[in-house]
Design a protein around this motif. Structure first.
Motif, PDB file in Angstrom:
ATOM      1  N   PRO A 154     -15.366  87.618 -16.235  1.00  0.00           N
ATOM      2  CA  PRO A 154     -15.692  86.179 -16.126  1.00  0.00           C
ATOM      3  C   PRO A 154     -15.347  85.854 -14.502  1.00  0.00           C
ATOM      4  CG  PRO A 154     -13.283  86.588 -16.798  1.00  0.00           C
ATOM      5  CD  PRO A 154     -14.330  88.029 -17.023  1.00  0.00           C
ATOM      6  N   LEU A 155     -15.898  84.632 -14.359  1.00  0.00           N
ATOM      7  CA  LEU A 155     -15.780  84.106 -13.068  1.00  0.00           C
ATOM      8  C   LEU A 155     -14.353  84.114 -12.490  1.00  0.00           C
ATOM      9  CD1 LEU A 155     -17.871  80.518 -13.399  1.00  0.00           C
ATOM     10  CD2 LEU A 155     -18.487  82.881 -12.355  1.00  0.00           C
ATOM     11  N   PRO A 156     -14.314  84.457 -11.296  1.00  0.00           N
ATOM     12  CA  PRO A 156     -13.199  84.623 -10.622  1.00  0.00           C
ATOM     13  C   PRO A 156     -12.290  83.444 -10.035  1.00  0.00           C
ATOM     14  CG  PRO A 156     -14.982  85.096  -8.940  1.00  0.00           C
ATOM     15  CD  PRO A 156     -15.580  84.970 -10.233  1.00  0.00           C
ATOM     16  N   LEU A 157     -11.179  83.580  -9.818  1.00  0.00           N
ATOM     17  CA  LEU A 157     -10.562  82.515  -9.211  1.00  0.00           C
ATOM     18  C   LEU A 157     -10.669  82.799  -7.824  1.00  0.00           C
ATOM     19  CD1 LEU A 157      -8.537  80.055  -9.068  1.00  0.00           C
ATOM     20  CD2 LEU A 157      -6.768  81.563  -9.304  1.00  0.00           C
ATOM     21  N   LEU A 158     -11.265  81.866  -6.967  1.00  0.00           N
ATOM     22  CA  LEU A 158     -11.536  82.362  -5.385  1.00  0.00           C
ATOM     23  C   LEU A 158     -10.508  81.119  -4.959  1.00  0.00           C
ATOM     24  CD1 LEU A 158     -15.412  82.179  -5.333  1.00  0.00           C
ATOM     25  CD2 LEU A 158     -13.927  84.306  -5.337  1.00  0.00           C
ATOM     26  N   THR A 159      -9.800  82.029  -3.987  1.00  0.00           N
ATOM     27  CA  THR A 159      -9.052  81.305  -2.967  1.00  0.00           C
ATOM     28  C   THR A 159      -9.155  81.341  -1.556  1.00  0.00           C
ATOM     29  OG1 THR A 159      -7.505  81.245  -4.745  1.00  0.00           O
ATOM     30  CG2 THR A 159      -6.296  80.696  -2.921  1.00  0.00           C
ATOM     31  N   TRP A 160      -9.074  80.322  -0.923  1.00  0.00           N
ATOM     32  CA  TRP A 160      -9.072  80.258   0.464  1.00  0.00           C
ATOM     33  C   TRP A 160      -7.929  80.074   1.127  1.00  0.00           C
ATOM     34  CZ3 TRP A 160     -12.524  82.216   3.853  1.00  0.00           C
ATOM     35  CH2 TRP A 160     -14.048  82.290   3.695  1.00  0.00           C
ATOM     36  N   MET A 161      -7.236  81.108   2.031  1.00  0.00           N
ATOM     37  CA  MET A 161      -6.017  80.883   2.445  1.00  0.00           C
ATOM     38  C   MET A 161      -6.085  81.068   3.909  1.00  0.00           C
ATOM     39  SD  MET A 161      -4.199  83.406  -0.215  1.00  0.00           S
ATOM     40  CE  MET A 161      -2.356  82.812   0.289  1.00  0.00           C
ATOM     41  N   ARG A 162      -4.778  80.663   4.673  1.00  0.00           N
ATOM     42  CA  ARG A 162      -4.885  80.807   6.241  1.00  0.00           C
ATOM     43  C   ARG A 162      -3.256  80.741   6.331  1.00  0.00           C
ATOM     44  NH1 ARG A 162      -4.183  77.185  10.768  1.00  0.00           N
ATOM     45  NH2 ARG A 162      -5.058  78.594  12.681  1.00  0.00           N
ATOM     46  N   ASP A 163      -2.860  82.094   6.870  1.00  0.00           N
ATOM     47  CA  ASP A 163      -1.523  82.259   7.256  1.00  0.00           C
ATOM     48  C   ASP A 163      -0.474  82.166   6.104  1.00  0.00           C
ATOM     49  OD1 ASP A 163      -2.076  82.696   9.816  1.00  0.00           O
ATOM     50  OD2 ASP A 163      -1.710  80.753  10.465  1.00  0.00           O
ATOM     51  N   GLY A 164      -1.032  82.288   4.750  1.00  0.00           N
ATOM     52  CA  GLY A 164      -0.164  82.238   3.405  1.00  0.00           C
ATOM     53  C   GLY A 164      -0.280  80.925   2.973  1.00  0.00           C
ATOM     54  N   THR A 165      -1.125  79.921   3.520  1.00  0.00           N
ATOM     55  CA  THR A 165      -1.206  78.566   2.856  1.00  0.00           C
ATOM     56  C   THR A 165      -2.706  78.578   2.114  1.00  0.00           C
ATOM     57  OG1 THR A 165       0.001  77.774   4.625  1.00  0.00           O
ATOM     58  CG2 THR A 165      -1.283  75.942   3.318  1.00  0.00           C
ATOM     59  N   VAL A 166      -2.567  78.026   1.006  1.00  0.00           N
ATOM     60  CA  VAL A 166      -3.796  77.655   0.302  1.00  0.00           C
ATOM     61  C   VAL A 166      -4.415  76.819   0.594  1.00  0.00           C
ATOM     62  CG1 VAL A 166      -4.526  77.496  -2.038  1.00  0.00           C
ATOM     63  CG2 VAL A 166      -2.733  78.800  -1.939  1.00  0.00           C
ATOM     64  N   LEU A 167      -5.666  76.812   1.100  1.00  0.00           N
ATOM     65  CA  LEU A 167      -6.569  75.579   1.532  1.00  0.00           C
ATOM     66  C   LEU A 167      -7.377  75.316   0.432  1.00  0.00           C
ATOM     67  CD1 LEU A 167      -7.828  77.131   5.024  1.00  0.00           C
ATOM     68  CD2 LEU A 167      -5.685  75.673   4.519  1.00  0.00           C
ATOM     69  N   ARG A 168      -7.835  76.043  -0.335  1.00  0.00           N
ATOM     70  CA  ARG A 168      -8.667  75.414  -1.438  1.00  0.00           C
ATOM     71  C   ARG A 168      -8.745  76.711  -2.402  1.00  0.00           C
ATOM     72  NH1 ARG A 168     -15.122  73.693  -1.583  1.00  0.00           N
ATOM     73  NH2 ARG A 168     -15.097  72.466  -3.500  1.00  0.00           N
ATOM     74  N   GLU A 169      -9.059  76.463  -3.766  1.00  0.00           N
ATOM     75  CA  GLU A 169      -9.367  77.379  -4.885  1.00  0.00           C
ATOM     76  C   GLU A 169      -9.912  76.847  -5.723  1.00  0.00           C
ATOM     77  OE1 GLU A 169      -5.537  78.710  -6.055  1.00  0.00           O
ATOM     78  OE2 GLU A 169      -4.901  76.976  -7.143  1.00  0.00           O
ATOM     79  N   ALA A 170     -10.586  77.573  -6.610  1.00  0.00           N
ATOM     80  CA  ALA A 170     -11.458  77.115  -7.686  1.00  0.00           C
ATOM     81  C   ALA A 170     -12.118  78.258  -8.278  1.00  0.00           C
ATOM     82  CB  ALA A 170     -12.740  76.538  -7.116  1.00  0.00           C
ATOM     83  N   SER A 223     -18.812  81.090  -6.148  1.00  0.00           N
ATOM     84  CA  SER A 223     -18.526  81.216  -4.748  1.00  0.00           C
ATOM     85  C   SER A 223     -18.072  79.780  -4.331  1.00  0.00           C
ATOM     86  CB  SER A 223     -20.193  80.977  -4.165  1.00  0.00           C
ATOM     87  OG  SER A 223     -20.829  79.698  -4.422  1.00  0.00           O
ATOM     88  N   LEU A 224     -17.188  79.933  -3.484  1.00  0.00           N
ATOM     89  CA  LEU A 224     -16.363  78.929  -2.996  1.00  0.00           C
ATOM     90  C   LEU A 224     -16.545  78.324  -1.515  1.00  0.00           C
ATOM     91  CD1 LEU A 224     -14.099  76.915  -3.700  1.00  0.00           C
ATOM     92  CD2 LEU A 224     -12.311  78.714  -2.925  1.00  0.00           C
ATOM     93  N   PHE A 225     -16.773  77.007  -1.281  1.00  0.00           N
ATOM     94  CA  PHE A 225     -17.111  76.887   0.090  1.00  0.00           C
ATOM     95  C   PHE A 225     -16.138  75.906   0.841  1.00  0.00           C
ATOM     96  CE2 PHE A 225     -19.245  73.880   3.089  1.00  0.00           C
ATOM     97  CZ  PHE A 225     -19.820  74.572   3.861  1.00  0.00           C
ATOM     98  N   LEU A 226     -15.549  76.320   1.682  1.00  0.00           N
ATOM     99  CA  LEU A 226     -14.731  75.793   2.615  1.00  0.00           C
ATOM    100  C   LEU A 226     -15.050  74.902   3.789  1.00  0.00           C
ATOM    101  CD1 LEU A 226     -11.386  75.310   3.144  1.00  0.00           C
ATOM    102  CD2 LEU A 226     -11.418  77.275   4.363  1.00  0.00           C
ATOM    103  N   ALA A 227     -15.137  73.525   3.721  1.00  0.00           N
ATOM    104  CA  ALA A 227     -15.414  72.687   4.669  1.00  0.00           C
ATOM    105  C   ALA A 227     -14.411  72.436   5.624  1.00  0.00           C
ATOM    106  CB  ALA A 227     -16.162  71.458   4.136  1.00  0.00           C
ATOM    107  N   LEU A 228     -14.729  72.673   6.953  1.00  0.00           N
ATOM    108  CA  LEU A 228     -13.488  72.189   8.110  1.00  0.00           C
ATOM    109  C   LEU A 228     -14.382  71.359   9.034  1.00  0.00           C
ATOM    110  CD1 LEU A 228     -12.315  75.794   9.007  1.00  0.00           C
ATOM    111  CD2 LEU A 228     -11.400  74.111   7.568  1.00  0.00           C
ATOM    112  N   ASP A 229     -13.730  69.832   8.837  1.00  0.00           N
ATOM    113  CA  ASP A 229     -14.660  69.046   9.555  1.00  0.00           C
ATOM    114  C   ASP A 229     -14.305  68.727  11.002  1.00  0.00           C
ATOM    115  OD1 ASP A 229     -16.298  68.539   7.404  1.00  0.00           O
ATOM    116  OD2 ASP A 229     -14.850  67.022   6.596  1.00  0.00           O
ATOM    117  N   GLU A 230     -14.762  68.468  11.848  1.00  0.00           N
ATOM    118  CA  GLU A 230     -14.412  68.233  13.266  1.00  0.00           C
ATOM    119  C   GLU A 230     -13.180  69.293  13.608  1.00  0.00           C
ATOM    120  OE1 GLU A 230     -13.419  64.330  13.598  1.00  0.00           O
ATOM    121  OE2 GLU A 230     -15.558  63.389  13.369  1.00  0.00           O
ATOM    122  N   VAL A 231     -13.575  70.525  13.726  1.00  0.00           N
ATOM    123  CA  VAL A 231     -12.714  71.658  14.029  1.00  0.00           C
ATOM    124  C   VAL A 231     -12.113  71.351  15.495  1.00  0.00           C
ATOM    125  CG1 VAL A 231     -13.742  73.400  12.406  1.00  0.00           C
ATOM    126  CG2 VAL A 231     -14.469  73.165  14.717  1.00  0.00           C
TER     127      VAL A 231
END
Length: 624
Positions: free
Chosen positions: A267-283, A287-295
């Motif tokens: 089945p579809l995976p649980l996709l998780t975006w992380m940085r330095d151990g902090t969850v930024l987004r998961e679904a 596919s999972l798109f992580l948007a970073l506005d005005e980096v």
């Protein structure tokens, strides 16, 4: 004009049977293949009491407002239509039976859009219905694959294409299905809003090896060259594998960055975006798109994507490097230095990549470094020439920033060689130009007259400062015949400098030529002339007026034979008398940096007496 909201089909049918209501029905959306045709089903209703003799109608494209002059698709009164619909539009319904069905042929992409119907019952009974149909021109069949495709379990894949053209009927066939089984054509189905679709089904039992298999569906139209194909990939369940992810990303500060992570699993995976151990987004998604506005530079670093389901997990990382222009340079420097000291200048900044740092003074490069964040420059034994404005400039391919700073070098006064005295007519002007930092005091000394005039006495001395230069001008009236010695003295906390100002007047040259004997003879002749004129003037004054008016201000010339002596209590009167005798004036001359002595003597006098009258006064002082 009345616009009605869309009504449910059952209500429209009831209203049509009863009459007496304005209303219209048509599918909110309908699709058709490019090059084919489409029939847009339409019915409308109006109050029975209107009873029009003839019912007309108009179809508009993309706007319901006639005042906006939208393209006319069909018009029953005149048959005049927009050029885009000439030969392409035809009314299939009978307006008298309240049927407004429209047929469009030879479809092209520009015909995709909104279609509005307007009823014309004659006179003011014209209404544009707010209900409209959106036509979508497509080129690809729609293949529907189940969300779950499990190995070993039968699945059903369907192909759906619109079938709304009464003149052309599509035929469906499958592509790339070898080994999966034979397809079954389900036939033509009517959708909820009255549109039609052709459906073909493919039943098979997938295996793990079938993952990623591309299935195709082809729609063709008999007796034409029209063929349309669409494809879908099978996704069979197995432990997640990340198949789509950004490589290392470089982004400019302030831009929008998107990080995409796609995994192949079922089945579809649980996709998780992380940085330095902090969850930024998961679904839970493919596919999972992580948007970073005005980096910002603070978001620079490694980002990890984790995909997991009941069958296992997978993870990958991506490096984000935020590129940005140099920050405004910081300069660490002593603002004030004394001549001879060593000054250190440290310029630093931040940027990515590291910048080119350059220190300028008056557009001259003092030092530069490449791909460094700091630049240090030492100025050993600074001189007045080092005084001024400096710039630290940092630049890379993303921008440039600069910081200006001033270095003030303090030093003892220096009297420049252009300092001099010049004479013209009855005026002597002495120019003293001093270079100094900080600003010095300036005084003019007349040793033969025992008088010193400071620059603070504005009625006698005019001063102007420009940068490190201080220009002071002393004006003497009535001194051209016997110009005195003038010494300019300038001082500040670092030292004192004095210079006897050279005289450049024409009168001194004249006395040098005729010699002392000639001067005595000429002077005697002038005295005789003056005495005669004075006696004549006195007789005239006795006849006219015995005294000066209140506004008169007779000039007093300096006498070389005048001497001041007496007790100390007369010192104040002596100082004032000497200034008056010197003919000092409070007029501020225009500053001319050419230092031409001929220009210094061009200021007009305000005295009402001629040179002869001044000489007469000179004689009177001597007699007394």
């Amino acid at each position: 004009m009345i616009f009605l909201t869309a009504l449910p089909l059952f209500w429209i049918m009831i209203a049509a049977s009863r009459g007496g209501h304005w209303g219209a029905w048509m599918p909110s959306s309908i699709s058709a293949f490019e090059g084919t045709c489409v029939s847009i089903p339409c019915r409308f209703d109006f109050p029975d009491e209107l009873r029009p003799a003839v019912v007309h109608g108009v179809w508009y494209f993309n706007s319901p407002y006639p005042k906006n002059y939208p393209p006319v698709v069909f018009k029953s009164r005149t048959q005049v239509v927009h050029e885009s619909f000439q030969g392409r539009s035809r009314l299939l319904g009978d307006l008298g039976l309240r049927n407004c069905t429209l047929l469009l042929s030879n479809l092209s992409p520009e015909l995709g859009g909104k279609y509005y119907f307007r009823g014309d019952l004659g006179g003011y009974n014209q209404y544009t219905f707010s209900e409209h149909s959106v036509l979508d021109i497509i080129n690809t069949p729609n293949i529907v694959v189940p969300l779950e495709v499990v190995a070993g379990m039968e699945v059903e894949v369907s192909c759906l294409v619109p079938d709304n053209c009464p003149e052309l009927r599509p035929e469906l066939s499958w592509l790339g299905h070898d080994g999966l089984g034979e397809p079954a054509v389900l036939g033509r189905l009517r959708e909820d809003e009255g549109t039609w679709v052709q459906v073909s089904l493919l039943h098979f039992v997938p295996t793990r090896e079938a993952n990623g298999l591309r299935l195709g569906c082809q729609a063709s139209f008999p007796n034409t060259t029209l063929q349309f194909e669409g494809y879908a990939s099978l996704d069979v369940k197995y432990p997640p594998v990340i198949v789509e992810m950004n490589s290392s990303v470089e982004a400019i500060e302030g831009s929008h960055v998107g990080l995409l992570c796609g995994a192949d699993s079922n089945p579809l995976p649980l996709l998780t975006w992380m940085r330095d151990g902090t969850v930024l987004r998961e679904a839970v998604a493919e596919s999972l798109f992580l948007a970073l506005d005005e980096v910002t530079p603070g978001e620079d670093g490694a980002y990890a994507c984790l995909a997991e389901n009941a069958y296992g997990q997978d993870n990958r990382t991506v490096e984000l490097s935020v590129m940005y222009a140099p920050r405004k340079p910081t300069v660490n420097v002593t603002a004030v230095a004394v001549e001879g000291e060593t000054v250190s200048i440290l310029c630093s900044t931040e940027s990515n990549p590291d910048p080119i740092l350059t220190i300028f003074k008056e557009k001259q490069i003092l030092a530069t470094v490449i791909y460094e964040s700091e630049l240090q420059v030492e100025l050993p034994a600074v001189t007045p020439e080092d005084d001024g404005e400096y710039w630290c400039v940092a630049e890379n391919q993303y921008g440039q920033r600069a910081t200006a700073f001033n270095l003030s070098v303090e030093f003892a006064p220096v009297i420049l060689l252009e300092s001099h005295c010049a004479a013209a007519r009855d005026t002597v002007q002495c120019l003293c130009v001093v270079k100094s930092n900080p600003e010095p005091s300036v005084a003019f000394e007349l040793p033969s007259r025992n008088v010193t005039v400071n620059e603070t006495e504005r009625e006698f001395v005019y001063s102007e400062r420009s940068g490190l230069l201080l220009t002071s001008i002393l004006t003497l009236r009535g001194q051209a015949q016997a110009p005195p010695r003038v010494i300019c003295t300038s001082r500040n906390q670092y030292g004192t400098k004095s210079l006897e100002l050279p005289f450049q007047g024409a009168h001194r040259l004249m006395w040098a030529k005729i010699g002392p004997v000639g001067a005595v003879v000429a002077f005697a002749i002038l005295i005789a002339i003056v005495c005669y004129i004075t006696q004549t003037r006195r007789k005239k004054n006795v006849t006219e007026s015995p005294s000066f008016s209140a506004g008169d201000n007779p000039p007093v010339l300096f006498s070389s034979d005048f001497r001041i002596s007496g007790a100390p209590e007369k010192s104040e009167r002596r100082l004032g008398s000497e200034r008056r005798l010197l003919g000092l004036r409070g007029q501020h001359p225009e500053l001319d940096l050419s230092f031409s002595h001929s220009d210094l003597g061009k200021r007009p006098t305000k005295d009402s007496y001629t040179l002869t009258e001044e000489l007469a006064e000179y004689a009177e002082i001597r007699v007394k």
